[in-house]
Design a protein around this motif. Structure first.
Motif, PDB file in Angstrom:
ATOM      1  N   LEU A 202       0.821  -1.410   0.084  1.00 36.88           N
ATOM      2  CA  LEU A 202       0.026  -0.229  -0.162  1.00 36.88           C
ATOM      3  C   LEU A 202       0.811   1.486  -0.401  1.00 36.88           C
ATOM      4  O   LEU A 202       0.715   2.467  -0.889  1.00 36.88           O
ATOM      5  N   GLY A 203       2.319   1.179   1.131  1.00 34.33           N
ATOM      6  CA  GLY A 203       2.514   2.674   1.185  1.00 34.33           C
ATOM      7  C   GLY A 203       3.057   2.475  -0.793  1.00 34.33           C
ATOM      8  O   GLY A 203       3.426   3.490  -0.445  1.00 34.33           O
ATOM      9  N   GLY A 204       4.616   1.362  -1.461  1.00 35.17           N
ATOM     10  CA  GLY A 204       4.892   1.531  -2.331  1.00 35.17           C
ATOM     11  C   GLY A 204       3.777   2.128  -3.300  1.00 35.17           C
ATOM     12  O   GLY A 204       4.300   3.034  -3.854  1.00 35.17           O
ATOM     13  N   LEU A 205       2.031   1.901  -3.188  1.00 30.59           N
ATOM     14  CA  LEU A 205       1.813   2.216  -4.328  1.00 30.59           C
ATOM     15  C   LEU A 205       1.265   3.376  -4.092  1.00 30.59           C
ATOM     16  O   LEU A 205       1.244   4.877  -5.084  1.00 30.59           O
ATOM     17  N   PHE A 206       1.407   4.115  -3.179  1.00 30.09           N
ATOM     18  CA  PHE A 206       1.403   5.984  -2.183  1.00 30.09           C
ATOM     19  C   PHE A 206       2.411   6.521  -2.585  1.00 30.09           C
ATOM     20  O   PHE A 206       2.143   7.287  -1.493  1.00 30.09           O
ATOM     21  N   ALA A 207       3.635   6.242  -2.389  1.00 26.81           N
ATOM     22  CA  ALA A 207       4.907   6.501  -2.464  1.00 26.81           C
ATOM     23  C   ALA A 207       4.860   7.861  -2.684  1.00 26.81           C
ATOM     24  O   ALA A 207       5.531   8.699  -2.029  1.00 26.81           O
ATOM     25  N   GLY A 208       4.623   8.752  -3.972  1.00 26.07           N
ATOM     26  CA  GLY A 208       4.491   9.503  -4.299  1.00 26.07           C
ATOM     27  C   GLY A 208       3.343  10.826  -3.302  1.00 26.07           C
ATOM     28  O   GLY A 208       3.929  11.461  -2.877  1.00 26.07           O
ATOM     29  N   THR A 209       2.440  10.292  -2.102  1.00 25.84           N
ATOM     30  CA  THR A 209       2.126  10.819  -1.191  1.00 25.84           C
ATOM     31  C   THR A 209       2.802  11.063  -0.271  1.00 25.84           C
ATOM     32  O   THR A 209       3.183  12.402   0.228  1.00 25.84           O
ATOM     33  N   ILE A 210       3.968   9.740   0.256  1.00 26.16           N
ATOM     34  CA  ILE A 210       4.874   9.681   1.175  1.00 26.16           C
ATOM     35  C   ILE A 210       5.662  10.993   1.044  1.00 26.16           C
ATOM     36  O   ILE A 210       5.953  11.704   1.632  1.00 26.16           O
ATOM     37  N   VAL A 211       6.240  11.066  -0.743  1.00 28.76           N
ATOM     38  CA  VAL A 211       7.653  11.898  -0.828  1.00 28.76           C
ATOM     39  C   VAL A 211       6.751  13.015  -0.488  1.00 28.76           C
ATOM     40  O   VAL A 211       8.418  13.429  -0.100  1.00 28.76           O
TER      41      VAL A 211
END
Lengths: 413, 391
Positions: free
Chosen positions: B300-309
């Motif tokens: 899940l984190g990988g899919l939304f990596a852009g948000t984390i960045v």
């Protein structure tokens, strides 16, 4: 005066000095002396950066060698302990920075008050309590952090002087392993000098001059006291003395005269303020060199400190010459020698910091001291102690001896 | 058969492990990215790659071995990057990731892991590791000077959380830190929104420089700093782990994710204990679910990596520096302790620490490499053979 620890004897010191001389403590003393002389470079550059008069910088540095050296002869000779005296380097940086703001006389007045505070702290016997409140692993963490900078300086010149640095370090390691009798430091120095002779290092820019300390009357202002005198007093009482005493204790010396070191340092700082000098106190890096196993048998290491003091006094009037000599010597030479000398001290500081109790406090103390962080104009070593003890009180409450005693004997009163 | 093993506690443990990884160790990755000055798109790809790597290997191994195998990216490895960028190009870094993954694969498949771990002097590995991580500890305190209010508040908050709720300390610190950044530093989070990440392919480039400065130290820190403690934690929890399948799987996954900027996938050391202990589930045979859950949350984190960045890049430098430093405090302490207590070769260990911590670069090679070389040299000269050193 009842809090001042009694020493051995000054009268018999010269005879004992000759009796206790050996190749280990002489070489350690020479290294510590050279190291202390080279520290003048820090004063010179700090003073120049602050825009101070070159003549003032020269008499400042000469006063530090002369006065620090005289007290550095007395302390180790009286107590028969490796207690070399020098001045506070953080204090020197503060001093250089405050002079353009308040003037030399006012800055020296603040020094005088700081010295008086230190003298009173020593006479009142506060140091023993201060040292008990600040546990050894936290003090050693702070010492390790400060000394680490010197260790890192040892490696930094490798980038520019790979060959001589490699030769000197290898000579040190090999002689530590193979030659039992010859101190590895001397071998490393000889290897470095041999390299300089072979590669024709240019010493033609060296000039000769003779200068003596000059008398000055200090002036008192509140501004100078708050900005510089109070931080200096904290540095002297809270940091320089605990660091020096901690180092000597860390090397296995049981009774270190903490109160006398504080009181004498305070008195000497008061004298210093009449000769353009900001402080006199026990010197952590030089103490490290003089009290380390490199300096031979523990009960004879005091000789090393006396030699370091003698080198200061003798070199003082000729320091102008020494300055140009230091400038001519490649910078890697002093850096590597100092770094090698401190290697074992850093090693044992790390061991004492992380040997069991107060690990968290010790780690914070180590990191803060090494970070060089400054808050409210007070240097990292002070905050390392304060925050290290704070963290340790929160997480390692049980490690504090006085707290454990209270917890274990709730009914004893 | 799988579904009967699911439990809320195991899923929660998996979630917490991921959350902690994203709170603390990811901050190190951002520090590295800042020193390399990479664009947000590229950074998103990195985060995507490390998350997917951890997800795939974690789910696969947990389901296959029926035990909670918690995987993550190599935290000391990312710390290593900070000292090498920007001298190192991204392509060279990817080349080094591939080399490292291949070496680790060989070590794993040949079964020489345990033999190798016995041969490397523990103090030298610990000294090098402490030297790499040390900079982050300093960074946390140095930011007190640049951003005193935020840094000191975060340090204070850390102490309070560490004392009151050590398990949730990093997560609480992350939340508090974000709140403080918004409140004290006027950070705006308006740019943060849900967005799917697009991985970017990076062509690998092989060079001696990258192999010696990055790949070799990366192998060493991954083996001694991640696989060794990670497996020890699993063994401590009572699982009979064999290193071969685990190392083989993680390094095969690493080979794939490396091409998108993902640093070596390894066994987790910082977060593993959360999923392998009683907190995950009373029954050790049902804790593997925590491993699978951990992997799913990474996915899940990988899919939304852009948000984390975007979240991390909109926060102040001091926030990232303090978070990264505090996330590593435990690791710094344990490595310094291991270095200081390596009684037979303490001096060599300290030399390795000093050389690494100095951050020097010699002949174009990084300080971690020289830390091992000088530490190893001092070990051979001073301490090799049974005779103890004098003094």
């Amino acid at each position: 005066m009842k809090h001042l620890e009694k020493g051995v004897s000054l009268r018999r010191a010269p005879a004992d000095f000759i009796r206790d001389l050996n190749v280990d403590n002489v070489s350690a003393g020479v290294v510590a002396g050279i190291f202390g002389l080279s520290a003048g470079v820090i004063h010179i550059s700090a003073g120049t950066a602050a825009g101070l008069d070159p003549h003032f910088i020269m008499i400042w540095v000469i006063a530090y060698l002369m006065i620090n050296g005289l007290f550095g002869l007395f302390m180790p000779a009286y107590y028969r302990l490796p207690l070399p005296m020098a001045n506070s380097i953080p204090g020197a940086l503060l001093f250089a920075a405050i002079i353009p703001v308040v003037g030399v006389e006012a800055a020296l007045g603040a020094s005088l008050i700081a010295g008086a505070i230190s003298l009173v702290a020593g006479l009142a016997g506060v140091m023993g309590i201060v040292m008990k409140l600040i546990p050894m692993p936290i003090v050693m963490g702070m010492v390790g952090g400060i000394l680490l900078k010197f260790g890192l300086n040892m490696v930094a010149p490798l980038e520019h002087a790979l060959l001589p640095a490699a030769i000197m370090i290898l000579a040190f390691l090999l002689s530590a392993r193979l030659l039992r009798r010859v101190p590895p430091l001397i071998v490393a120095m000889l290897a470095g000098i041999a390299y300089m002779l072979v590669t024709d290092v240019d010493f033609s820019g060296v000039t000769f001059s003779v200068t003596f300390p000059e008398f000055i009357v200090p002036k008192f202002t509140l501004e100078a006291f708050l900005a510089y005198g109070l931080p200096l007093a904290l540095i002297l009482v809270g940091m320089e003395t605990p660091a020096g005493v901690g180092l000597v204790q860390g090397m296995g010396y049981k009774s270190v005269p903490a109160n006398a070191i504080t009181a004498v340092g305070g008195f000497a700082t008061m004298i210093s303020s009449f000769f353009n000098l900001h402080s006199t106190c026990i010197a952590a890096p030089m103490t490290g060199i003089c009290s380390s196993p490199e300096a031979g048998k523990p009960d004879k290491r005091w000789v090393a400190a006396v030699i370091a003091g003698a080198i200061f006094v003798v070199a003082a009037p000729f320091y102008g010459y020494v300055v140009s000599l230091i400038e001519a010597m490649p910078s890697y030479f002093i850096a590597i020698i100092a770094g090698l000398a401190l290697l074992r001290v850093i090693t044992s500081a790390m061991y004492m910091t992380f040997a069991g109790k107060h690990e968290m406090g010790g780690l914070f103390s180590f990191l803060i001291a090494a970070s060089g962080l400054q808050i409210l104009g007070i240097g990292s070593s002070f905050w390392a102690l304060v925050l290290g003890v704070g963290v340790s009180l929160i997480f390692e409450t049980k490690d504090f001896e006085f707290i454990r005693r209270v917890a274990n004997e709730p009914s004893a009163s | 058969m799988m579904f009967k093993d699911w439990s809320i506690s195991a899923v929660a443990a998996g979630f917490l492990a991921v959350l902690i990884s994203y709170s603390g160790p990811l901050a190190i990755f951002f520090q590295a990215a800042r020193s390399a000055d990479v664009a947000p798109g590229m950074l998103t790809s990195w985060v995507w790659a490390i998350s997917i790597g951890a997800a795939l290997s974690g789910i696969l191994l947990s389901a296959w071995l029926k035990m909670p195998v918690i995987t993550a990216w190599s935290a000391p490895g990312t710390a290593l990057l900070v000292t090498l960028f920007p001298g190192l190009s991204l392509n060279e870094a990817v080349g080094a990731y591939l080399t490292a993954a291949l070496i680790i694969l060989l070590v794993g498949v040949s079964g020489s892991f345990d033999w190798l771990m016995r041969r490397i002097p523990s103090g030298i590995a610990a000294g090098m590791m402490a030297g790499i991580l040390f900079q982050f500890g300093l960074g946390a305190f140095r930011s007190v000077e640049s951003t005193p209010l935020l840094a000191l508040s975060m340090l204070g908050a850390y102490l309070v959380f560490k004392r009151l709720a050590p398990r949730y300390c990093l997560v609480l610190l992350l939340v508090t830190g974000i709140a403080l950044s918004v409140g004290l530093e006027g950070t705006s989070l308006s740019g943060v929104r849900w967005q799917l990440a697009t991985p970017q392919f990076i062509a690998p480039e092989w060079s001696w420089h990258a192999t010696l400065s990055l790949a070799l130290p990366l192998v060493l820190v991954s083996l001694t700093g991640q696989f060794l403690p990670g497996m020890a934690i699993m063994r401590g929890a009572g699982y009979r782990v064999h290193s071969r399948p685990i190392i083989a799987t993680t390094s095969l996954v690493s080979l794939g994710t490396a091409l998108f900027g993902g640093i070596t996938t390894v066994v987790a050391a910082i977060t593993a204990a959360i999923c392998t202990g009683k907190d995950a589930h009373e029954d050790p045979d049902r804790r593997y679910v925590a491993g699978i859950a951990n992997g799913l949350f990474y996915l899940l984190g990988g899919l939304f990596a852009g948000t984390i960045v975007t979240l991390f890049t909109s926060l102040p430098d001091a926030f990232v520096a303090v978070l990264a430093g505090l996330a590593l405090i435990g690791a710094i302490a344990s490595n310094l302790v291991a270095m200081a207590q390596a009684s037979e070769h303490r001096e060599a260990a300290v030399i390795s620490f000093i050389a690494t911590a100095s951050g020097m670069s010699l002949l174009g090679l990084g300080s971690a490499f020289w830390g091992v070389v000088f530490g190893g040299l001092a070990y051979v000269v001073l301490h090799h053979t049974s005779r103890p050193s004098g003094g």
